[in-house]
Design an enzyme around this catalytic site. Structure first.
Site, PDB file in Angstrom:
ATOM      1  N   ASN A 216      48.434  46.563  49.464  1.00 42.01           N
ATOM      2  CA  ASN A 216      48.478  47.829  50.208  1.00 42.01           C
ATOM      3  C   ASN A 216      49.908  48.093  50.685  1.00 42.01           C
ATOM      4  O   ASN A 216      50.804  47.303  50.435  1.00 42.01           O
ATOM      5  CB  ASN A 216      47.478  47.794  51.374  1.00 42.01           C
ATOM      6  CG  ASN A 216      47.786  46.663  52.337  1.00 42.01           C
ATOM      7  OD1 ASN A 216      48.837  46.647  52.959  1.00 42.01           O
ATOM      8  ND2 ASN A 216      46.873  45.704  52.453  1.00 42.01           N
ATOM      9  N   ASP A 285      40.462  43.676  52.255  1.00 44.83           N
ATOM     10  CA  ASP A 285      39.059  43.403  52.578  1.00 44.83           C
ATOM     11  C   ASP A 285      38.345  42.704  51.418  1.00 44.83           C
ATOM     12  O   ASP A 285      37.428  41.927  51.624  1.00 44.83           O
ATOM     13  CB  ASP A 285      38.339  44.716  52.910  1.00 44.83           C
ATOM     14  CG  ASP A 285      38.805  45.260  54.250  1.00 44.83           C
ATOM     15  OD1 ASP A 285      38.997  44.443  55.170  1.00 44.83           O
ATOM     16  OD2 ASP A 285      38.995  46.486  54.376  1.00 44.83           O
ATOM     17  N   LYS A 295      46.760  37.931  30.956  1.00 43.43           N
ATOM     18  CA  LYS A 295      46.797  39.369  31.230  1.00 43.43           C
ATOM     19  C   LYS A 295      45.662  40.077  30.481  1.00 43.43           C
ATOM     20  O   LYS A 295      45.458  39.833  29.289  1.00 43.43           O
ATOM     21  CB  LYS A 295      48.156  39.924  30.770  1.00 43.43           C
ATOM     22  CG  LYS A 295      48.312  41.383  31.061  1.00 43.43           C
ATOM     23  CD  LYS A 295      49.643  41.911  30.562  1.00 43.43           C
ATOM     24  CE  LYS A 295      49.647  43.431  30.714  1.00 43.43           C
ATOM     25  NZ  LYS A 295      50.790  44.045  30.060  1.00 43.43           N
ATOM     26  N   ASP A 315      37.118  37.362  57.308  1.00 40.39           N
ATOM     27  CA  ASP A 315      37.787  38.112  58.385  1.00 40.39           C
ATOM     28  C   ASP A 315      38.513  37.102  59.279  1.00 40.39           C
ATOM     29  O   ASP A 315      37.881  36.355  60.035  1.00 40.39           O
ATOM     30  CB  ASP A 315      36.747  38.919  59.180  1.00 40.39           C
ATOM     31  CG  ASP A 315      37.441  39.879  60.143  1.00 40.39           C
ATOM     32  OD1 ASP A 315      38.393  39.446  60.831  1.00 40.39           O
ATOM     33  OD2 ASP A 315      37.029  41.053  60.204  1.00 40.39           O
ATOM     34  N   ILE A 316      39.822  37.095  59.185  1.00 43.93           N
ATOM     35  CA  ILE A 316      40.624  36.072  59.866  1.00 43.93           C
ATOM     36  C   ILE A 316      40.522  36.236  61.384  1.00 43.93           C
ATOM     37  O   ILE A 316      40.277  35.274  62.121  1.00 43.93           O
ATOM     38  CB  ILE A 316      42.105  36.175  59.423  1.00 43.93           C
ATOM     39  CG1 ILE A 316      42.202  36.052  57.896  1.00 43.93           C
ATOM     40  CG2 ILE A 316      42.953  35.111  60.115  1.00 43.93           C
ATOM     41  CD1 ILE A 316      43.555  36.403  57.316  1.00 43.93           C
ATOM     42  N   PHE A 332      44.612  44.706  65.353  1.00 48.46           N
ATOM     43  CA  PHE A 332      45.176  46.025  65.073  1.00 48.46           C
ATOM     44  C   PHE A 332      44.121  46.842  64.322  1.00 48.46           C
ATOM     45  O   PHE A 332      43.349  46.297  63.542  1.00 48.46           O
ATOM     46  CB  PHE A 332      46.439  45.909  64.212  1.00 48.46           C
ATOM     47  CG  PHE A 332      47.698  45.904  65.049  1.00 48.46           C
ATOM     48  CD1 PHE A 332      47.979  44.842  65.883  1.00 48.46           C
ATOM     49  CD2 PHE A 332      48.583  46.975  65.013  1.00 48.46           C
ATOM     50  CE1 PHE A 332      49.124  44.835  66.675  1.00 48.46           C
ATOM     51  CE2 PHE A 332      49.722  46.979  65.792  1.00 48.46           C
ATOM     52  CZ  PHE A 332      50.000  45.915  66.623  1.00 48.46           C
ATOM     53  N   LYS A 346      35.600  48.401  66.714  1.00 48.48           N
ATOM     54  CA  LYS A 346      36.210  47.206  66.118  1.00 48.48           C
ATOM     55  C   LYS A 346      36.400  46.112  67.169  1.00 48.48           C
ATOM     56  O   LYS A 346      36.206  44.929  66.906  1.00 48.48           O
ATOM     57  CB  LYS A 346      37.564  47.597  65.511  1.00 48.48           C
ATOM     58  CG  LYS A 346      38.122  46.569  64.564  1.00 48.48           C
ATOM     59  CD  LYS A 346      39.226  47.149  63.704  1.00 48.48           C
ATOM     60  CE  LYS A 346      38.687  48.207  62.745  1.00 48.48           C
ATOM     61  NZ  LYS A 346      39.683  48.662  61.797  1.00 48.48           N
ATOM     62  N   LYS A 350      34.629  42.586  66.463  1.00 52.30           N
ATOM     63  CA  LYS A 350      35.430  41.383  66.189  1.00 52.30           C
ATOM     64  C   LYS A 350      35.417  40.419  67.378  1.00 52.30           C
ATOM     65  O   LYS A 350      35.916  39.294  67.260  1.00 52.30           O
ATOM     66  CB  LYS A 350      36.881  41.775  65.874  1.00 52.30           C
ATOM     67  CG  LYS A 350      36.990  42.780  64.735  1.00 52.30           C
ATOM     68  CD  LYS A 350      37.939  42.318  63.672  1.00 52.30           C
ATOM     69  CE  LYS A 350      37.971  43.344  62.547  1.00 52.30           C
ATOM     70  NZ  LYS A 350      38.571  42.837  61.333  1.00 52.30           N
TER      71      LYS A 350
HETATM   72  O1  C5P Z   1      38.361  45.357  59.847  1.00 49.07           O
HETATM   73  P1  C5P Z   1      39.745  45.826  59.807  1.00 49.07           P
HETATM   74  O2  C5P Z   1      40.501  45.381  58.576  1.00 49.07           O
HETATM   75  O3  C5P Z   1      39.942  47.301  60.003  1.00 49.07           O
HETATM   76  O4  C5P Z   1      40.411  45.130  61.080  1.00 49.07           O
HETATM   77  C1  C5P Z   1      41.767  45.141  61.316  1.00 49.07           C
HETATM   78  C2  C5P Z   1      42.143  43.963  62.164  1.00 49.07           C
HETATM   79  O5  C5P Z   1      41.509  42.774  61.719  1.00 49.07           O
HETATM   80  C3  C5P Z   1      43.629  43.658  62.071  1.00 49.07           C
HETATM   81  O6  C5P Z   1      44.023  43.050  63.269  1.00 49.07           O
HETATM   82  C4  C5P Z   1      43.688  42.687  60.905  1.00 49.07           C
HETATM   83  O7  C5P Z   1      44.851  41.886  60.940  1.00 49.07           O
HETATM   84  C5  C5P Z   1      42.434  41.883  61.107  1.00 49.07           C
HETATM   85  N1  C5P Z   1      41.817  41.404  59.852  1.00 49.07           N
HETATM   86  C6  C5P Z   1      41.789  40.069  59.581  1.00 49.07           C
HETATM   87  N2  C5P Z   1      41.180  39.616  58.446  1.00 49.07           N
HETATM   88  C7  C5P Z   1      40.597  40.469  57.579  1.00 49.07           C
HETATM   89  C8  C5P Z   1      40.617  41.848  57.853  1.00 49.07           C
HETATM   90  C9  C5P Z   1      41.237  42.280  58.997  1.00 49.07           C
HETATM   91  O8  C5P Z   1      42.352  39.282  60.369  1.00 49.07           O
HETATM   92  N3  C5P Z   1      40.032  40.014  56.496  1.00 49.07           N
END
Ligand code: C5P
Length: 406
Positions: A216, A285, A295, A315-316, A332, A346, A350
């Site tokens: 991205n 995501d 390739k 999701d970290i 963020f 969110k 989270k």
């Molecule tokens: O769910 P979304 O991607 O919109 O959430 C954004 C927040 O979650 C940001 O702080 C991003 O760094 C964190 N994030 C994460 N791991 C993911 C997706 C998002 O830590 N796989």
């Protein structure tokens, strides 16, 4: 990155002692003036052998002082007057001889005399040593440096590398940009002193085959600015960075990763040892469910393109927030619409105390941004500004929340 006038209103007395690094003091003076400082240069006789006072007068827009017998001061006390309205004395380059003098409190020329006569509480002293590696390593120099530190002097560097004499080692003066960053950091309030801050930044790259991948537009600029601001505020900072082309801020430890899963491993491995986790990374995501070793080739006469099966990335942020010894977590939210609604949802989803909302298309790759802080008590706007200014404001907000929690 566009930078704020970081030294606006500051008056810096810049001392030069003798050494080939005097040539770097010209650039350093320019940086100080560009950042809004007024600069009064004081040179030793030896420094004048390396660069002329005229050069530094032109760059600082003030006449340079070189002698304690200078008759320009009505009271003939340049050594007193020069530091009374100064916010700091910075000596760059600081020679081995000058440091020996300062360590002993000797005062046989204007620069050393002025340092001895400066008000200790209101006028800090910063030294940028510059000398041959053997001179730097000599027990006498090391003894003097230890004494100067014990007396409250801040020693910047020295750096390591090629020396003018042809030898390689410790003793190079820091580059003007490095000295400038150190001085700017010195003036920032130490609101995170003693805290350990972990930051994720940039995009991730999810490979499809050896030459393609999903990523991205995140540039990493916001996360890197926050890492710099946290370090300036006195924190020990670890930055886990996706693929970006940005220099590492000073005094920040950086680990580079590529994929979301690598970022997950790096962040979750380090999280429990930190007080704060700030998730600025734009983590993909989804990733391709499988990786093609070769390739994927376009076949002649092919009717339909190959389909790409995706699978979800971990999701970290949510994982860190669930840890038993979770740090204070800041997420963020980069949205394209309904910013506040998504940010509030969110935060709850989270399980984090603070979400920082911004408009994705208005921030990715830009030098400026505008932020909305969303926590349990409501919202707070940080109006549009350069990312470093916003990062410093965010750091102050986080520090205030940590203080309230403690
Ligand atoms: O769910 P979304 O991607 O919109 O959430 C954004 C927040 O979650 C940001 O702080 C991003 O760094 C964190 N994030 C994460 N791991 C993911 C997706 C998002 O830590 N796989």
């Amino acid at each position: 990155m566009s930078t704020p006038m970081d030294l606006a209103g500051k008056h810096i007395v810049l001392g030069l002692s003798g050494g080939i690094a005097c040539y770097k003091a010209a650039d350093f003076t320019r940086e100080l003036v560009k950042a809004g400082a007024t600069v009064q240069v004081v040179m030793t006789e030896a420094a004048e052998q390396f660069i002329t006072p005229v050069t530094l007068q032109a760059l600082s827009n003030r006449s340079v002082y070189t002698s304690q017998w200078d008759a320009r001061e009505p009271n003939a006390m340049a050594h007193i007057n020069l530091t009374r309205d100064a916010d700091a004395v910075v000596i760059a380059p600081a020679s081995a001889d000058l440091m020996a003098k300062l360590a002993q409190g000797r005062a046989d020329d204007l620069l050393s005399l002025m340092c001895l006569a400066r008000p200790l509480l209101s006028c800090p002293l910063l030294l940028a040593p510059a000398m041959n590696r053997e001179m730097w390593a000599h027990p006498a120099t090391q003894r003097n440096v230890a004494q100067l530190r014990a007396d409250g002097t801040l020693v910047l560097g020295p750096g390591n590398g090629d020396q003018a004499c042809g030898e390689i080692g410790d003793g190079r003066m820091l580059e003007p940009a490095e000295l400038f960053a150190e001085l700017v950091a010195f003036f920032q309030p130490k609101v995170l002193r003693g805290k350990r801050v972990l930051i994720s930044a940039g995009p991730t790259f999810e490979p499809i085959d050896p030459v393609r991948g999903i990523t991205n537009h995140s540039s990493g600029k916001m996360g890197f600015a926050i890492a710099r601001a946290a370090a300036e505020a006195g924190a020990s900072v670890m930055l886990i960075a996706g693929p970006v082309h940005l220099p590492t801020p000073r005094n920040v430890r950086r680990i580079d990763v590529t994929t979301a899963r690598q970022m997950f491993d790096a962040v979750t491995g380090a999280a429990s040892a930190h007080d704060v986790f700030i998730a600025t990374a734009a983590v993909a995501d989804w990733r391709p469910a499988s990786f093609n070793d070769h390739k994927i080739k376009k076949q002649p006469g092919e009717k339909s393109p190959p389909s790409l099966e995706l699978t979800e990335n971990p999701d970290i942020l949510a994982a860190v927030a669930r840890l038993p010894a979770a740090p204070y977590c800041v997420g963020f939210a980069a949205e394209s619409h309904d910013l506040l609604k998504h940010a509030r949802e969110k935060r709850v989803r989270k399980g984090v105390p603070l979400i920082v909302a911004n408009l994705g298309p208005a921030t990715f790759g830009q030098d400026d941004n505008a932020l909305t802080l969303v926590d349990a008590n409501g919202e707070r706007e940080l109006p549009r500004a350069d990312k470093l200014t916003l990062a410093r404001q965010l750091v102050a907000e986080i520090a205030a929340r940590l203080g309230a929690k403690a």
